[in-house]
Design an enzyme around this catalytic site. Sequence first.
Site, PDB file in Angstrom:
ATOM      1  N   ASP A  43     100.338  56.094  23.832  1.00 30.72           N
ATOM      2  CA  ASP A  43      99.788  57.061  24.789  1.00 30.72           C
ATOM      3  C   ASP A  43      98.274  56.971  24.926  1.00 30.72           C
ATOM      4  O   ASP A  43      97.518  57.800  24.428  1.00 30.72           O
ATOM      5  CB  ASP A  43     100.246  58.489  24.446  1.00 30.72           C
ATOM      6  CG  ASP A  43     101.650  58.746  24.985  1.00 30.72           C
ATOM      7  OD1 ASP A  43     102.203  57.837  25.644  1.00 30.72           O
ATOM      8  OD2 ASP A  43     102.199  59.831  24.769  1.00 30.72           O
ATOM      9  N   ASP A  59     102.911  64.638  19.126  1.00 32.73           N
ATOM     10  CA  ASP A  59     103.806  63.968  20.080  1.00 32.73           C
ATOM     11  C   ASP A  59     103.248  62.604  20.491  1.00 32.73           C
ATOM     12  O   ASP A  59     103.937  61.845  21.174  1.00 32.73           O
ATOM     13  CB  ASP A  59     104.035  64.844  21.323  1.00 32.73           C
ATOM     14  CG  ASP A  59     102.742  65.324  21.948  1.00 32.73           C
ATOM     15  OD1 ASP A  59     101.917  65.919  21.228  1.00 32.73           O
ATOM     16  OD2 ASP A  59     102.534  65.093  23.151  1.00 32.73           O
ATOM     17  N   ASN A  60     102.025  62.303  20.095  1.00 31.68           N
ATOM     18  CA  ASN A  60     101.435  61.006  20.429  1.00 31.68           C
ATOM     19  C   ASN A  60     101.258  60.148  19.185  1.00 31.68           C
ATOM     20  O   ASN A  60     100.358  59.316  19.115  1.00 31.68           O
ATOM     21  CB  ASN A  60     100.079  61.205  21.124  1.00 31.68           C
ATOM     22  CG  ASN A  60     100.242  61.822  22.508  1.00 31.68           C
ATOM     23  OD1 ASN A  60     101.287  61.701  23.130  1.00 31.68           O
ATOM     24  ND2 ASN A  60      99.211  62.491  22.987  1.00 31.68           N
TER      25      ASN A  60
HETATM   26  P1  AMP Z   1     100.451  63.496  27.327  1.00 33.91           P
HETATM   27  O1  AMP Z   1      99.248  64.362  27.124  1.00 33.91           O
HETATM   28  O2  AMP Z   1     100.354  62.557  28.479  1.00 33.91           O
HETATM   29  O3  AMP Z   1     100.872  62.812  26.076  1.00 33.91           O
HETATM   30  O4  AMP Z   1     101.634  64.508  27.752  1.00 33.91           O
HETATM   31  C1  AMP Z   1     101.931  65.700  27.093  1.00 33.91           C
HETATM   32  C2  AMP Z   1     103.195  66.292  27.685  1.00 33.91           C
HETATM   33  O5  AMP Z   1     102.997  66.640  29.059  1.00 33.91           O
HETATM   34  C3  AMP Z   1     104.401  65.375  27.670  1.00 33.91           C
HETATM   35  O6  AMP Z   1     105.515  66.180  27.467  1.00 33.91           O
HETATM   36  C4  AMP Z   1     104.387  64.781  29.059  1.00 33.91           C
HETATM   37  O7  AMP Z   1     105.656  64.335  29.458  1.00 33.91           O
HETATM   38  C5  AMP Z   1     103.926  65.965  29.891  1.00 33.91           C
HETATM   39  N1  AMP Z   1     103.261  65.569  31.153  1.00 33.91           N
HETATM   40  C6  AMP Z   1     102.024  65.044  31.284  1.00 33.91           C
HETATM   41  N2  AMP Z   1     101.734  64.830  32.580  1.00 33.91           N
HETATM   42  C7  AMP Z   1     102.820  65.219  33.305  1.00 33.91           C
HETATM   43  C8  AMP Z   1     103.146  65.254  34.691  1.00 33.91           C
HETATM   44  N3  AMP Z   1     102.299  64.846  35.626  1.00 33.91           N
HETATM   45  N4  AMP Z   1     104.368  65.726  35.048  1.00 33.91           N
HETATM   46  C9  AMP Z   1     105.242  66.143  34.122  1.00 33.91           C
HETATM   47  N5  AMP Z   1     105.001  66.148  32.812  1.00 33.91           N
HETATM   48  C10 AMP Z   1     103.799  65.687  32.382  1.00 33.91           C
HETATM   49 MG    MG Z   2     102.123  61.792  25.118  1.00 36.53          MG
END
Ligand code: AMP
Ligand code: MG
Length: 494
Positions: free
Chosen positions: A264, A254-255
């Site tokens: 990201d 997803d990144n």
């Molecule tokens: P990331 O690790 O930041 O790429 O995020 C992985 C997933 O977690 C994605 O679907 C983000 O939208 C979700 N996510 C990360 N942090 C939050 C948060 N504080 N609130 C809601 N969703 C989050």
């Molecule tokens: Mg992400």
Amino acid sequence: MEARCATEFAFDNSFARDLVGMYEPAVAATAPTPNALLINESLALELGIDASWLASPEGVDVLVGNVAPAGAEPLAQAYSGHQFGGFSPRLGDGRALLVGEVIDVFGRRRDLHLKGSGRTSFARGGDGKAAVGPMLREYVMGEAMHALGIPTTRALAVVATGDPVRRETVLPGAVLARVAASHLRVGTFQFAAAHHGTGMVQRVADHAIARHFPYLAEQPDRYLGLLQEVVRVQAELVASWMLVGFVHGVMNTDNMTLSGETIDYGPCAFMDQFDPATVFSSIDHGGRYAYGNQPSIVQWNLARLAEPLLPLIHDDSERSIELATTAMRGFADRFDARWLGGMRSKLGVAGADSGDPALVNDLLAVLHDQRVDHTRFFRRLSSAVAGDLAAVAALVPEPTSFHAWAKRWMGRVHGEGRDPATVAAAMDAVNPVYIPRNHLVEEALAAASTAGDLTPLRQLLDAVTQPFHERRGGERYAEPAPASFGRFQTYCGT
Ligand code: AMP
Ligand code: MG
């Protein structure tokens, strides 16, 4: 550049139009007291937006999500993802939204996206928020990457919301406004396949082709072409990370973009001492996303992209697998070409010689063994071309093996018969003086988030956004962390 500097974005929202089923409409949370911390004026200019208007209360309300600008269709994108190897079928923008697609002054379509803008229907247990520190970090890292010539999403602004965020402690909240060629991810295709089937995968693929590889649109084998092109741009991207010592840290599917832009910036960091096992993220216990593993992880992620595309590549499934496998094999050639070409440039070599891979690998073995600072080593190497080997040798504690390597290298460089000053200048144009050093980033973020003092951050940004231009008084920004800084770890609680 067309003279267009307006207070309205030129939106044209193709994702919203083409891909119903791949998003949910979203509304940003209201920020009680928005305060713009950083605004990227040159990027605003590219978007055709007046930077002084962006900094005005009306502009800041748009950047923080309090006001949806005319023509925007805010939505949260759906995607799946393999996180550390395990599949999560429903991730999506949990705390982010796509405001809309802006056609910039060059005619390029660019996503305007907010991160930290509140909970969406994909938020699961999350609070939808982001803290000031990590959003400023994404700004600095992305702008540094852009200045290094590496494809990346870019920060348009960081706006403090006035809303507290609860992590281990209570932190000030912020919204990052980000610009990208698109936010299509490997995980976007995985979501289409897992929730809708091949028809939707095809629509997403057509959308990706239209946005990133339009020359494929009329090709009969365009879906194979799409895979080949993503293999190419991702091979080139990871090679360029490797050349500057960048560790992404969370290369989940997803990144990883379809466009070939870095996306990201969470637990990422630049390596100081050269070591393929370098890991910064506190949650990457197995070193899955270590510096030296990045090329093979990209290949693994590309195989996850190939899977949903298989039914589109050929009607016969065996033939389809054969074609996709061949496309995947293209990775090695693309990666090697960019990596070796980049290394030749770093070493001041213009032509190709069959001994070059060994020359590169032997050097990396010395750097690893001697724990040499990657960035400083390559930068100082240019002075050796003109005859001063001492400056670079001083970085190597036990220089015997280095001297043996340096003799070979000098023979290779001088054998090309180029003017030493020209060679040194060419090396300095590709070996940065300034990268966002971990200790400096931490120091600048601490000043910004605890004392509200953005001066150290702005100074750091000045250095890393002109990374090849050595300036007087900038020594501090060129040096590795003092020993007292210790081993650097990044945390995922972003
Ligand atoms: P990331 O690790 O930041 O790429 O995020 C992985 C997933 O977690 C994605 O679907 C983000 O939208 C979700 N996510 C990360 N942090 C939050 C948060 N504080 N609130 C809601 N969703 C989050
Ligand atoms: Mg992400």
